[in-house]
Design a protein around this motif. Structure first.
Motif, PDB file in Angstrom:
ATOM      1  N   PRO A  63      58.424  44.242  42.749  1.00 54.06           N
ATOM      2  CA  PRO A  63      57.884  42.994  41.794  1.00 54.06           C
ATOM      3  C   PRO A  63      57.463  43.556  40.462  1.00 54.06           C
ATOM      4  O   PRO A  63      57.841  42.792  39.491  1.00 54.06           O
ATOM      5  N   SER A  64      57.259  44.951  40.260  1.00 58.96           N
ATOM      6  CA  SER A  64      56.946  45.575  38.923  1.00 58.96           C
ATOM      7  C   SER A  64      58.272  45.635  38.355  1.00 58.96           C
ATOM      8  O   SER A  64      58.552  45.458  36.946  1.00 58.96           O
ATOM      9  N   SER A  81      46.392  36.391  49.949  1.00 61.34           N
ATOM     10  CA  SER A  81      46.548  37.608  50.276  1.00 61.34           C
ATOM     11  C   SER A  81      47.923  38.074  49.755  1.00 61.34           C
ATOM     12  O   SER A  81      48.044  39.442  49.201  1.00 61.34           O
ATOM     13  N   ASP A  82      49.088  37.453  49.773  1.00 64.92           N
ATOM     14  CA  ASP A  82      50.389  38.014  49.204  1.00 64.92           C
ATOM     15  C   ASP A  82      50.262  37.864  47.788  1.00 64.92           C
ATOM     16  O   ASP A  82      50.865  38.674  47.095  1.00 64.92           O
ATOM     17  N   VAL A  83      49.716  36.935  47.523  1.00 62.70           N
ATOM     18  CA  VAL A  83      49.376  36.760  45.793  1.00 62.70           C
ATOM     19  C   VAL A  83      48.753  38.148  45.258  1.00 62.70           C
ATOM     20  O   VAL A  83      49.276  38.565  44.300  1.00 62.70           O
ATOM     21  N   VAL A  87      50.872  40.988  42.843  1.00 56.92           N
ATOM     22  CA  VAL A  87      50.134  40.878  41.577  1.00 56.92           C
ATOM     23  C   VAL A  87      49.506  42.211  41.316  1.00 56.92           C
ATOM     24  O   VAL A  87      49.688  42.824  40.015  1.00 56.92           O
ATOM     25  N   LEU A  88      48.294  42.582  42.097  1.00 54.38           N
ATOM     26  CA  LEU A  88      47.536  43.404  41.868  1.00 54.38           C
ATOM     27  C   LEU A  88      47.414  44.666  42.348  1.00 54.38           C
ATOM     28  O   LEU A  88      47.091  45.919  42.101  1.00 54.38           O
ATOM     29  N   ALA A  97      51.919  45.605  36.897  1.00 57.55           N
ATOM     30  CA  ALA A  97      52.289  47.197  36.562  1.00 57.55           C
ATOM     31  C   ALA A  97      53.269  46.998  35.833  1.00 57.55           C
ATOM     32  O   ALA A  97      53.604  48.083  34.944  1.00 57.55           O
ATOM     33  N   GLY A  98      54.227  46.237  35.717  1.00 59.61           N
ATOM     34  CA  GLY A  98      55.448  46.121  35.041  1.00 59.61           C
ATOM     35  C   GLY A  98      55.655  45.136  34.023  1.00 59.61           C
ATOM     36  O   GLY A  98      56.386  45.317  33.137  1.00 59.61           O
TER      37      GLY A  98
END
Length: 310
Positions: A63-64, A81-83, A87-88, A97-98
């Motif tokens: 994701p980053s 929980s997936d979000v 994301v975090l 982070a990216g």
């Protein structure tokens, strides 16, 4: 802090990231590719990205990495929980982070309003923006670009995103962060009630000796007609339970409304009583218990049929 407003969105310049390329997310990303946007995708199972890659999408390893190559990152995953993880909490590999300063994260998952507010605060602390904009309209709406989109966050950012939203459907700005998710939960309460009414109507009509397709065609133009009937009526009659949205997700969606009531029951003056939503949630729980959680939401009729001995 930087804002995205000075740089208008255009297919030749705005870089899009997409995470979550299932039935809904894949169709939405495909429409953006067809509109000329450059898209970088991430999939936990890379083979699932093949169709989008054939349209020109680029595949990232995290994701980053998606975020580092994007001005706007969309997510369409399964559960809150997936979000949170994407994301975090992805050990430095998550979207925030990216994402660079001024970048925008758009969550189209049906998720928790409180989480949407948490993500908005975390994004602003980084000089980025987040918008919660879950959608309604199922797989057909995603494919045809006719989704109803409910957006929460900064009004200026939502307006800036309008060229992208326009490719996928019609956006309504609902208010501050979390309001898009609250609107979608309310939407799902209505959808669940319509699915239940349609299921019971079809079962009753059949038991009464009516031709069920003739019944549906007779009532669809009156007060019983609904978008749920248009999207799912023929599928129910034809026993087509392929998912546009999984039944198990309705347990989550309607549950967030029911849980809100239960968690705030000591504040009864400002909290709605939702007996229909509670019943609808339990019927979808029944579907999951029957092993049918991965059927489409129109499979609710199978629960009513089981209750009637079919």
């Amino acid at each position: 802090m930087e804002t995205p407003y000075p740089n208008p969105i255009s297919p030749g310049k705005t870089r899009i990231g997409w995470i979550g390329i299932g039935v809904m997310g894949g169709a939405m990303a495909s429409r953006l590719l067809s509109a000329g946007y450059s898209i970088t995708v991430y999939a936990r199972s890379p083979a699932k990205a093949a169709a989008l890659q054939s349209q020109g999408a680029h595949l990232a390893s995290s994701p980053s990495e998606v975020a580092s190559h994007s001005d706007v990152v969309f997510t369409m995953v399964g559960h809150p929980s997936d979000v949170r993880s994407i994301v975090l909490e992805s050990q430095g590999r998550g979207i925030l982070a990216g994402l660079g300063p001024g970048g925008v994260m758009v969550d189209t998952t049906t998720s928790d309003p409180a989480l949407a507010r948490e993500i908005f605060a975390a994004a602003r602390a980084k000089g980025c923006w987040s918008v919660d904009s879950p959608v309604s309209g199922g797989d057909i709406g995603a494919r045809d670009g006719k989704l109803a989109i409910f957006a929460g966050g900064d009004a200026g950012v939502v307006d800036w995103l309008s060229p992208l939203y326009g490719v996928m459907g019609k956006v309504s700005y609902m208010g501050k962060a979390g309001c898009g998710q609250s609107c979608k939960i309310a939407n799902q309460i209505v959808v669940g009630a319509n699915l239940l009414g349609l299921s019971e109507g079809l079962v009753f009509a059949e038991r009464a000796g009516l031709d069920v397709r003739q019944f549906m065609n007779a009532v669809r133009g009156g007060a019983a007609g609904s978008m749920v009937m248009e999207l799912f009526g023929e599928r129910m009659i034809g026993r087509d339970f392929r998912p546009g949205g999984f039944a198990e997700y309705m347990v989550k969606d309607m549950g967030m409304g029911v849980d809100f009531v239960e968690e705030n029951e000591n504040e009864r003056g400002g909290v709605p009583v939702l007996p229909g939503a509670a019943l609808g949630k339990q019927l979808f729980v029944g579907m999951v218990a029957n092993g049918d959680g991965h059927l489409g939401t129109q499979g609710l009729i199978t629960v009513i049929e089981r209750l009637n001995g079919k």
